[in-house]
Design a protein around this motif. Structure first.
Motif, PDB file in Angstrom:
ATOM      1  N   GLU A   7       0.850  -1.187   0.000  1.00 50.81           N
ATOM      2  CA  GLU A   7       0.000   0.000   0.000  1.00 50.81           C
ATOM      3  C   GLU A   7       0.884   1.234   0.000  1.00 50.81           C
ATOM      4  O   GLU A   7       1.704   1.378   0.902  1.00 50.81           O
ATOM      5  CB  GLU A   7      -0.903  -0.026   1.238  1.00 50.81           C
ATOM      6  CG  GLU A   7      -1.935   1.060   1.281  1.00 50.81           C
ATOM      7  CD  GLU A   7      -2.942   0.956   0.137  1.00 50.81           C
ATOM      8  OE1 GLU A   7      -3.232   2.026  -0.418  1.00 50.81           O
ATOM      9  OE2 GLU A   7      -3.403  -0.129  -0.217  1.00 50.81           O
ATOM     10  N   PRO A   8       0.849   2.127  -0.974  1.00 52.29           N
ATOM     11  CA  PRO A   8      -0.013   2.031  -2.150  1.00 52.29           C
ATOM     12  C   PRO A   8       0.409   0.862  -3.044  1.00 52.29           C
ATOM     13  O   PRO A   8       1.551   0.424  -3.028  1.00 52.29           O
ATOM     14  CB  PRO A   8       0.191   3.363  -2.857  1.00 52.29           C
ATOM     15  CG  PRO A   8       1.433   3.953  -2.311  1.00 52.29           C
ATOM     16  CD  PRO A   8       1.665   3.338  -0.972  1.00 52.29           C
ATOM     17  N   GLU A   9      -0.558   0.412  -3.821  1.00 45.81           N
ATOM     18  CA  GLU A   9      -0.353  -0.730  -4.707  1.00 45.81           C
ATOM     19  C   GLU A   9       0.740  -0.443  -5.737  1.00 45.81           C
ATOM     20  O   GLU A   9       0.862   0.680  -6.231  1.00 45.81           O
ATOM     21  CB  GLU A   9      -1.670  -1.026  -5.418  1.00 45.81           C
ATOM     22  CG  GLU A   9      -1.760  -2.411  -5.973  1.00 45.81           C
ATOM     23  CD  GLU A   9      -3.170  -2.716  -6.446  1.00 45.81           C
ATOM     24  OE1 GLU A   9      -3.285  -3.256  -7.561  1.00 45.81           O
ATOM     25  OE2 GLU A   9      -4.131  -2.414  -5.713  1.00 45.81           O
ATOM     26  N   LEU A  10       1.534  -1.452  -6.059  1.00 48.49           N
ATOM     27  CA  LEU A  10       2.589  -1.306  -7.069  1.00 48.49           C
ATOM     28  C   LEU A  10       1.967  -1.274  -8.458  1.00 48.49           C
ATOM     29  O   LEU A  10       1.011  -2.000  -8.733  1.00 48.49           O
ATOM     30  CB  LEU A  10       3.586  -2.456  -6.972  1.00 48.49           C
ATOM     31  CG  LEU A  10       4.315  -2.601  -5.642  1.00 48.49           C
ATOM     32  CD1 LEU A  10       5.197  -3.840  -5.651  1.00 48.49           C
ATOM     33  CD2 LEU A  10       5.138  -1.366  -5.338  1.00 48.49           C
ATOM     34  N   ASP A  11       2.538  -0.475  -9.356  1.00 49.32           N
ATOM     35  CA  ASP A  11       2.021  -0.385 -10.725  1.00 49.32           C
ATOM     36  C   ASP A  11       2.865  -1.202 -11.697  1.00 49.32           C
ATOM     37  O   ASP A  11       2.892  -0.927 -12.883  1.00 49.32           O
ATOM     38  CB  ASP A  11       1.934   1.078 -11.180  1.00 49.32           C
ATOM     39  CG  ASP A  11       3.298   1.733 -11.343  1.00 49.32           C
ATOM     40  OD1 ASP A  11       4.304   1.161 -10.870  1.00 49.32           O
ATOM     41  OD2 ASP A  11       3.367   2.813 -11.957  1.00 49.32           O
TER      42      ASP A  11
END
Length: 138
Positions: A7-11
């Motif tokens: 978190e935040p999510e990996l892109d």
């Protein structure tokens, strides 16, 4: 086995992962639409009551480093748990103290300027963790 949810999510899809010896941090590398990406995961910061998918915080790592190259190798320094070394395809060896600043290298060496053989470096190795020894670049 436990699956962590950054978190935040990996892109990006993770292609390389290295965990430091205390298990507090993981450095992850991958690509997103052809562009290299790095992130630092803080593994022991679960902020979720979901025991099936505990959260871990993610922080961008060395974004400026990857503007025109890719990651060849990453490794944590065996004597300093917060120091990550990254070798990139443009023959740069960068040392990051992730506790101080995961975006700016604490030290950086441009290996092509050291007049190695015509072949650029492809990997590195630390000496055993029980003392200081030779650091090797291949």
């Amino acid at each position: 086995m436990q699956v962590l949810k950054p978190e935040p999510e990996l892109d990006f899809q993770i292609e390389q992962i290295v965990v430091n010896k205390s298990g507090v941090y993981a450095a992850v590398a991958g690509t997103h639409q052809g562009s290299p990406r790095l992130a630092l995961l803080h593994l022991n910061q679960s902020v979720s009551s979901d025991t099936e998918n505990p959260l871990c915080t993610s922080t961008p790592l060395a974004e400026d480093l990857l503007s025109s190259c890719s990651v060849l190798q990453m490794a944590w320094h065996p004597l300093h748990d917060d120091n990550l070394v990254i070798l990139t395809s443009d023959a740069r060896l960068s040392l990051y103290n992730v506790m101080v600043n995961p975006e700016l290298p604490e030290q950086e060496y441009v290996l092509r300027d050291l007049r190695f053989s015509p072949t650029p470096p492809t990997s590195f190795a630390f000496p055993p963790a029980d003392g200081w020894g030779y650091f090797t670049v291949l």
